[in-house]
Design an enzyme around this catalytic site. Structure first.
Site, mmCIF file in Angstrom:
data_model
loop_
_atom_site.group_PDB
_atom_site.id
_atom_site.type_symbol
_atom_site.label_atom_id
_atom_site.label_comp_id
_atom_site.label_asym_id
_atom_site.label_seq_id
_atom_site.Cartn_x
_atom_site.Cartn_y
_atom_site.Cartn_z
ATOM 1 C CB CYS A 48 -0.918 -0.021 1.199
ATOM 2 S SG CYS A 48 -1.925 -1.491 1.227
ATOM 3 C CE1 TYR B 246 23.644 -7.167 2.237
ATOM 4 C CE2 TYR B 246 24.399 -6.928 -0.025
ATOM 5 C CZ TYR B 246 24.667 -7.047 1.321
ATOM 6 O OH TYR B 246 25.975 -7.052 1.759
HETATM 7 N N1 LLP Z 1 32.016 -6.333 5.174
HETATM 8 C C1 LLP Z 1 31.442 -5.341 5.848
HETATM 9 C C2 LLP Z 1 32.091 -4.827 7.035
HETATM 10 C C3 LLP Z 1 30.229 -4.797 5.407
HETATM 11 O O1 LLP Z 1 29.683 -3.781 6.075
HETATM 12 C C4 LLP Z 1 29.608 -5.319 4.256
HETATM 13 C C5 LLP Z 1 28.324 -4.795 3.789
HETATM 14 C C6 LLP Z 1 30.237 -6.382 3.593
HETATM 15 C C7 LLP Z 1 31.451 -6.876 4.065
HETATM 16 C C8 LLP Z 1 29.661 -7.029 2.363
HETATM 17 O O2 LLP Z 1 29.586 -6.149 1.326
HETATM 18 P P1 LLP Z 1 29.187 -6.648 -0.145
HETATM 19 O O3 LLP Z 1 30.296 -7.514 -0.654
HETATM 20 O O4 LLP Z 1 27.914 -7.400 -0.029
HETATM 21 O O5 LLP Z 1 29.038 -5.391 -0.893
HETATM 22 N N2 LLP Z 1 21.626 -3.636 1.962
HETATM 23 C C9 LLP Z 1 22.544 -3.022 1.025
HETATM 24 C C10 LLP Z 1 23.971 -3.445 1.259
HETATM 25 C C11 LLP Z 1 24.477 -3.155 2.636
HETATM 26 C C12 LLP Z 1 25.907 -3.598 2.808
HETATM 27 C C13 LLP Z 1 26.359 -3.455 4.196
HETATM 28 N N3 LLP Z 1 27.670 -3.939 4.446
HETATM 29 C C14 LLP Z 1 22.093 -3.326 -0.407
HETATM 30 O O6 LLP Z 1 21.109 -4.019 -0.599
HETATM 31 O O7 LLP Z 1 22.699 -2.814 -1.348
#
Ligand code: LLP
Length: 429
Positions: free
Chosen positions: A358, A387
């Site tokens: 909604c 995510y």
């Molecule tokens: N290490 C740390 C300390 C982090 O804070 C993160 C992600 C990762 C590794 C992993 O990052 P990646 O490889 O997935 O980029 N909800 C958001 C993403 C938030 C990421 C937070 N930290 C989205 O959907 O884009």
């Protein structure tokens, strides 16, 4: 319209294709049959894709000549027992950012020595749990946490004391800005995570004063969904100012393709660049950790929806049976996705793929092109393996979708669909 045998873009899971009936096939499973068997919305994950990407990270480390690279899966991207078990089997480490993620990783069979705990607001209880299991590493974020750890290790509460020293890293914000959405950028000086470059000296000294903690090194994470490699290099260059340490953790952040026009660096190129930068700035012999989340899982997964209604006014609105409860990313980050009807790929009716929630903002794909969409059609949005399930919620009382693993033509349920009873289960009446 696309026909059988059409190759699908890199946005889709590895091996995804249109079968001889012209229907999307994922891990050898027909998407229409999956929708019929498991219902929609549903997250479908191709198991072999997860394994291939995990192995690509490990092999790229070897190919780059690094003897001591640990690939730490950031479980916030997607965490359920089956997925974590698969990465545990592939020899990865796992990054947990809460007591709940720690619980999941342990339940999936990760040995405690291959777990690393993150968090900018770790509770006493979470730290106690981490110490009790003597995780491989705890990444310290702030001074209060150091005090809390000192209290627990000092036996203040009869827990955590004794036993081997707890290995820790200290998190620093390297003052490097990557080109990504502001909400997922972390490396800038004004960040809620870690110590500033000017504060870390003090933090290092305090940690070294605590018996029971063994400072192994430094952690930095520039941001997420980075489509260029330069920020990783700059982060390593910044860290070099801090001295010599046995372990360096360069965080996660490698971006992925959500639409066919996006071309992120290959896993091999990313690992090569990070290993190269570590070698150049941080020394040849230190252990190197990287924490990929999204790049291990995003393109391995898709979401299947069913069209409920098609409405024409200024636009053509194609409303499906899910939306911001199973994919918050368009709403939070204005993230773009693609969509197709699973048995009529390549249509040209411009439409808006809308969710069932909604809110006017509950739009999954603003600029979809579908082939004459009709109620009952099954629609796929690729690249929802990271995510998506992890940030799913019950807005409007919508039960969260199941997760289905596909491999070699077999599909198995690894997370069941929530029921209406799950919605009232925790209520104290
Ligand atoms: N290490 C740390 C300390 C982090 O804070 C993160 C992600 C990762 C590794 C992993 O990052 P990646 O490889 O997935 O980029 N909800 C958001 C993403 C938030 C990421 C937070 N930290 C989205 O959907 O884009």
């Amino acid at each position: 319209m696309a026909t059988a045998g059409t190759l699908l873009s890199h946005v889709y899971p590895i091996g995804a294709r249109l079968n001889e009936r012209g229907v999307l096939e994922l891990g050898g499973c027909d998407a229409l049959e999956l929708a019929r068997e498991f219902g929609t919305p549903a997250y479908v994950v191709v198991e072999d894709d997860l394994r291939t990407r995990a192995q690509a990270f490990v092999e790229a480390g070897r190919a780059a000549g690094h003897e001591n690279l640990a690939v730490v899966y950031a479980s916030k991207a997607s965490a359920c027992t089956a997925l974590l078990r698969l990465f545990a089997q592939e020899g990865l480490w796992c990054d947990v950012a809460s007591g709940g993620e720690l619980h999941l990783a342990l339940a999936a069979g990760f040995p405690a020595q291959r777990l690393l705990m993150h968090g900018n607001a770790k509770s006493r209880e979470e730290l106690r749990l981490a110490l009790r299991h003597r995780l491989g590493l705890i990444v310290i974020d702030n001074l209060d946490e150091i005090q809390r750890l000192a209290g627990l290790l000092g036996g203040e509460e009869g827990d955590g004391a004794g036993g081997p020293a707890q290995g820790v890293l200290i998190r620093v914000t390297p003052d490097v800005r990557g080109d990504t959405h502001e909400k997922i950028s972390t490396g800038q000086a004004n960040s809620k995570f870690g110590f500033g470059m000017d504060q870390i000296g003090d933090a290092i000294q305090r940690v070294r004063e605590i018996a029971g903690l063994e400072l192994q090194g430094i952690h930095a994470h520039v941001g997420s969904q980075l489509l260029e490699l330069e920020p990783f290099r700059r982060a390593a260059q910044q860290l070099a100012q801090l001295g010599v340490f046995p372990t360096w953790d360069l965080g996660g952040g490698l971006g992925v393709a959500y639409t066919a026009a996006q071309h992120p660096p290959a896993i091999e190129d990313y690992v090569g660049a990070v290993v190269g930068a570590a070698r150049e700035y941080l020394g040849e012999h230190s252990r190197l950790l990287i924490e990929p989340g999204r790049s291990l899982t995003a393109n391995a997964g898709v979401t299947l929806y069913t069209v409920e209604s098609v409405k024409r006014n200024v636009s053509t609105w194609v409303a499906v049976d899910g939306g911001m409860s199973d994919n918050l990313r368009p709403m939070l980050y204005n993230a773009g996705y693609e969509a197709e009807i699973v048995d009529r790929f390549g249509g040209d009716t411009a439409c808006v793929l809308a969710g069932k929630h909604c809110e006017s903002g509950d739009v999954i794909v603003k600029d979809a092109h579908l082939d004459d969409p009709r109620p009952g059609d099954v629609v796929v949005t690729p690249a929802t393996g990271a995510y998506g399930h992890a940030m799913a919620n019950n807005y409007n009382g919508v039960p969260r979708p199941p997760v289905i693993f596909c491999s070699g033509g077999n599909a198995r349920l690894v997370v069941r669909r929530e029921s209406f009873d799950d919605l009232t289960f925790r209520d104290v009446i």
